[in-house]
Design a protein around this motif. Structure first.
Motif, PDB file in Angstrom:
ATOM      1  N   VAL A 148       0.871  -1.243  -0.030  1.00 50.72           N
ATOM      2  CA  VAL A 148       0.160   0.000   0.016  1.00 50.72           C
ATOM      3  C   VAL A 148       0.777   1.346  -0.098  1.00 50.72           C
ATOM      4  CG1 VAL A 148      -1.902  -1.139   1.210  1.00 50.72           C
ATOM      5  CG2 VAL A 148      -0.249   0.004   2.598  1.00 50.72           C
ATOM      6  N   VAL A 149       0.117   2.369  -0.426  1.00 54.29           N
ATOM      7  CA  VAL A 149       0.652   3.641  -0.181  1.00 54.29           C
ATOM      8  C   VAL A 149      -0.269   4.404   0.878  1.00 54.29           C
ATOM      9  CG1 VAL A 149       2.071   3.844  -2.145  1.00 54.29           C
ATOM     10  CG2 VAL A 149      -0.257   4.421  -2.279  1.00 54.29           C
ATOM     11  N   SER A 150       0.250   5.543   1.364  1.00 59.16           N
ATOM     12  CA  SER A 150      -0.937   6.189   2.198  1.00 59.16           C
ATOM     13  C   SER A 150      -0.884   7.979   1.898  1.00 59.16           C
ATOM     14  CB  SER A 150      -0.142   6.124   3.615  1.00 59.16           C
ATOM     15  OG  SER A 150      -1.287   7.128   4.330  1.00 59.16           O
ATOM     16  N   GLU A 151      -2.196   8.142   1.856  1.00 61.61           N
ATOM     17  CA  GLU A 151      -2.420   9.542   1.706  1.00 61.61           C
ATOM     18  C   GLU A 151      -1.806  10.386   2.915  1.00 61.61           C
ATOM     19  OE1 GLU A 151      -6.099  10.907   0.510  1.00 61.61           O
ATOM     20  OE2 GLU A 151      -6.769   9.160  -0.469  1.00 61.61           O
ATOM     21  N   THR A 152      -1.780  11.764   2.908  1.00 61.65           N
ATOM     22  CA  THR A 152      -1.294  12.581   3.964  1.00 61.65           C
ATOM     23  C   THR A 152      -2.035  12.997   5.072  1.00 61.65           C
ATOM     24  OG1 THR A 152      -1.406  14.178   2.439  1.00 61.65           O
ATOM     25  CG2 THR A 152       0.650  13.238   2.380  1.00 61.65           C
ATOM     26  N   ALA A 153      -3.228  13.056   4.650  1.00 62.90           N
ATOM     27  CA  ALA A 153      -4.231  13.615   5.673  1.00 62.90           C
ATOM     28  C   ALA A 153      -4.632  12.670   6.917  1.00 62.90           C
ATOM     29  CB  ALA A 153      -5.532  14.015   5.015  1.00 62.90           C
ATOM     30  N   ALA A 154      -3.673  12.644   7.602  1.00 60.75           N
ATOM     31  CA  ALA A 154      -3.704  11.795   9.076  1.00 60.75           C
ATOM     32  C   ALA A 154      -5.143  11.904   9.825  1.00 60.75           C
ATOM     33  CB  ALA A 154      -2.472  11.772   9.549  1.00 60.75           C
ATOM     34  N   VAL A 155      -5.427  13.352  10.009  1.00 61.32           N
ATOM     35  CA  VAL A 155      -6.275  13.579  10.795  1.00 61.32           C
ATOM     36  C   VAL A 155      -7.158  14.610  10.108  1.00 61.32           C
ATOM     37  CG1 VAL A 155      -6.914  14.946  12.993  1.00 61.32           C
ATOM     38  CG2 VAL A 155      -5.106  13.467  13.079  1.00 61.32           C
ATOM     39  N   ILE A 156      -8.573  14.421  10.030  1.00 61.55           N
ATOM     40  CA  ILE A 156      -9.509  15.074   9.406  1.00 61.55           C
ATOM     41  C   ILE A 156     -10.689  15.362  10.245  1.00 61.55           C
ATOM     42  CG2 ILE A 156      -8.677  15.079   7.091  1.00 61.55           C
ATOM     43  CD1 ILE A 156     -11.033  12.956   6.630  1.00 61.55           C
ATOM     44  N   ASN A 157     -11.672  16.269  10.033  1.00 63.32           N
ATOM     45  CA  ASN A 157     -12.926  16.438  10.560  1.00 63.32           C
ATOM     46  C   ASN A 157     -13.819  15.760   9.707  1.00 63.32           C
ATOM     47  OD1 ASN A 157     -15.437  17.248  11.823  1.00 63.32           O
ATOM     48  ND2 ASN A 157     -15.039  19.344  11.822  1.00 63.32           N
ATOM     49  N   HIS A 158     -14.335  14.831  10.177  1.00 63.79           N
ATOM     50  CA  HIS A 158     -15.189  13.919   9.279  1.00 63.79           C
ATOM     51  C   HIS A 158     -16.514  14.842   9.282  1.00 63.79           C
ATOM     52  CE1 HIS A 158     -12.996  10.413   8.884  1.00 63.79           C
ATOM     53  NE2 HIS A 158     -12.569  10.432  10.236  1.00 63.79           N
ATOM     54  N   ASN A 159     -16.976  15.716   9.948  1.00 66.48           N
ATOM     55  CA  ASN A 159     -18.118  16.275   9.867  1.00 66.48           C
ATOM     56  C   ASN A 159     -18.015  17.787   9.083  1.00 66.48           C
ATOM     57  OD1 ASN A 159     -19.629  14.563  11.316  1.00 66.48           O
ATOM     58  ND2 ASN A 159     -18.865  15.250  13.117  1.00 66.48           N
ATOM     59  N   SER A 160     -16.875  18.006   8.725  1.00 69.47           N
ATOM     60  CA  SER A 160     -16.487  19.392   8.069  1.00 69.47           C
ATOM     61  C   SER A 160     -17.262  19.029   6.455  1.00 69.47           C
ATOM     62  CB  SER A 160     -15.159  19.384   7.902  1.00 69.47           C
ATOM     63  OG  SER A 160     -14.778  20.363   6.728  1.00 69.47           O
ATOM     64  N   PRO A 161     -17.739  20.289   6.266  1.00 67.63           N
ATOM     65  CA  PRO A 161     -18.581  20.575   5.027  1.00 67.63           C
ATOM     66  C   PRO A 161     -17.568  19.914   3.746  1.00 67.63           C
ATOM     67  CG  PRO A 161     -19.185  22.359   6.155  1.00 67.63           C
ATOM     68  CD  PRO A 161     -18.124  21.597   7.110  1.00 67.63           C
ATOM     69  N   LEU A 162     -16.283  20.364   3.999  1.00 70.27           N
ATOM     70  CA  LEU A 162     -15.308  19.972   2.955  1.00 70.27           C
ATOM     71  C   LEU A 162     -15.128  18.734   2.865  1.00 70.27           C
ATOM     72  CD1 LEU A 162     -12.751  22.977   3.421  1.00 70.27           C
ATOM     73  CD2 LEU A 162     -14.202  22.776   1.373  1.00 70.27           C
ATOM     74  N   THR A 163     -14.920  17.827   4.130  1.00 69.07           N
ATOM     75  CA  THR A 163     -14.786  16.436   3.989  1.00 69.07           C
ATOM     76  C   THR A 163     -15.823  15.886   3.312  1.00 69.07           C
ATOM     77  OG1 THR A 163     -13.399  16.764   5.978  1.00 69.07           O
ATOM     78  CG2 THR A 163     -14.224  14.707   5.541  1.00 69.07           C
ATOM     79  N   LYS A 164     -17.130  16.297   3.943  1.00 70.80           N
ATOM     80  CA  LYS A 164     -18.343  15.601   3.099  1.00 70.80           C
ATOM     81  C   LYS A 164     -18.463  15.760   1.775  1.00 70.80           C
ATOM     82  CE  LYS A 164     -21.011  16.018   7.362  1.00 70.80           C
ATOM     83  NZ  LYS A 164     -22.477  16.477   7.881  1.00 70.80           N
ATOM     84  N   THR A 165     -17.892  16.717   1.104  1.00 77.00           N
ATOM     85  CA  THR A 165     -17.931  17.011  -0.324  1.00 77.00           C
ATOM     86  C   THR A 165     -16.504  16.247  -0.971  1.00 77.00           C
ATOM     87  OG1 THR A 165     -16.980  19.186  -0.163  1.00 77.00           O
ATOM     88  CG2 THR A 165     -19.455  18.933  -0.376  1.00 77.00           C
TER      89      THR A 165
END
Length: 341
Positions: free
Chosen positions: A85-102
């Motif tokens: 595998v490889v991994s993206e860099t966004a280790a921590v995000i707010n799952h409820n953020s409007p940006l995350t949801k889109t």
């Protein structure tokens, strides 16, 4: 305990080898055994204390990495021990953020990345959320795969945030890893491409010219940019870490053209931005990447349509991190890669 390359304070040169505990994973995480990790310009900035982003000291460096899954959390599905595998860099995000949801979690203000916000991969084992993982095929080496991240940065800048039509003329400023990859991807899109650097960048420009059929420019771009009708190029991609290169971009782009800025330049500009107005230029920033971009890039790498082998200047053990960093910092190689041993 495990050996790691640690950035331990905001002081210049505050990077050293330390022994750190093995990460404890949660139910949604995997423990990834690192096979290769690329050295990024941002790692060099943190080493030299010239970065413009907050760092959670002390932190293990490294966000460009590939490896095998060693342990899976209780709730991990569709992944198993041994997967490549490889991994993206966004280790921590707010799952409820409007940006995350889109799907734009890369732009979430609460995002924290490996290597500055949480411990990265310049070590033997790293904790990774399963949502960050992408599988890689057997024909793609770990050394190549660890460069999926900078390739994704370039893909987003060129394909996601720029408009290129076959036959367009594109100038890329800055012959670092991102600049060279932007130029290579612009070529894939059908553009005629030149890469601008300084005389001191000659070795990197020559590699780019040979590997990707990119026209190298040493210090001056005007002749190439204005040779057709005198108006300039359709697109300038500013991949240099210097605010002054935006002035060059405004001078070289044609009226109604576009500038995409992907290079960080934290210092003040100290020049007028009026050319953006009177030339009707579209100025676009480009930051990071998201899931579909990674999938596209992995496919390009696996099929050989995007070849990163020419920019890998060497592979060093993590205990020899200083030499790997210095080789990049001094411009002797384009990309250094570390390997835990």
């Amino acid at each position: 305990m495990q050996t790691a390359v640690v950035n331990y304070s905001k002081s210049k040169g505050s990077v050293e080898i330390r022994e750190v505990p093995l990460p404890e994973i949660g139910d949604e995480d995997v423990l990834l055994q690192v096979q290769n990790v690329g050295v990024c310009g941002s790692d060099l900035h943190q080493w030299m204390a010239t970065q413009s982003w907050p760092v959670n000291y002390p932190v293990v460096l490294g966000h460009e990495f590939s490896g095998n899954i060693a342990v899976t959390g209780k709730s991990v599905k569709n992944w198993k021990v041994g997967d490549r595998v490889v991994s993206e860099t966004a280790a921590v995000i707010n799952h409820n953020s409007p940006l995350t949801k889109t799907g734009l979690y890369n732009l979430d203000p609460e995002r924290k990345g490996f290597g500055y916000g949480v411990d990265g991969a310049m070590t033997h084992y790293v904790k990774v959320p399963q949502r960050c993982l992408h599988g890689i095929p057997d024909n793609l080496s770990f050394e190549e795969a660890c460069l999926t991240e900078p390739c994704s940065v370039a893909y987003n800048a060129v394909v996601g945030n720029s408009q290129i039509r076959p036959g367009d003329r594109v100038l890329v400023t800055g012959p670092g890893t991102i600049g060279i990859l932007c130029a290579a991807i612009a070529k894939i899109c059908g553009a005629e491409v030149a890469l601008l650097g300084l005389e001191t960048d000659r070795s990197r420009l020559d590699i780019a010219a040979k590997a990707y059929c990119i026209h190298p420019l040493y210090g001056n771009a005007e002749g190439w940019c204005k040779k057709t009708d005198g108006l300039g190029v359709d697109l300038v991609i500013d991949a240099a870490g210097n605010s002054a290169t935006l002035k060059t971009a405004m001078e070289m782009v044609r009226p109604n053209g576009q500038i995409t800025k992907v290079g960080w330049g934290p210092q003040p500009c100290n020049f007028s931005l009026d050319p953006i107005v009177h030339k009707n230029i579209r100025l676009q920033g480009s930051f990071s990447h998201n899931w579909p971009i990674w999938e596209k890039v992995i496919d390009l790498l696996a099929k050989g349509n995007l070849n990163v082998k020419p920019i890998i200047g060497g592979v060093w053990p993590i205990t020899d991190w200083r030499r790997a960093f210095e080789e990049m910092k001094d411009g002797r190689v384009i990309k250094s890669v570390l390997k835990p041993i």
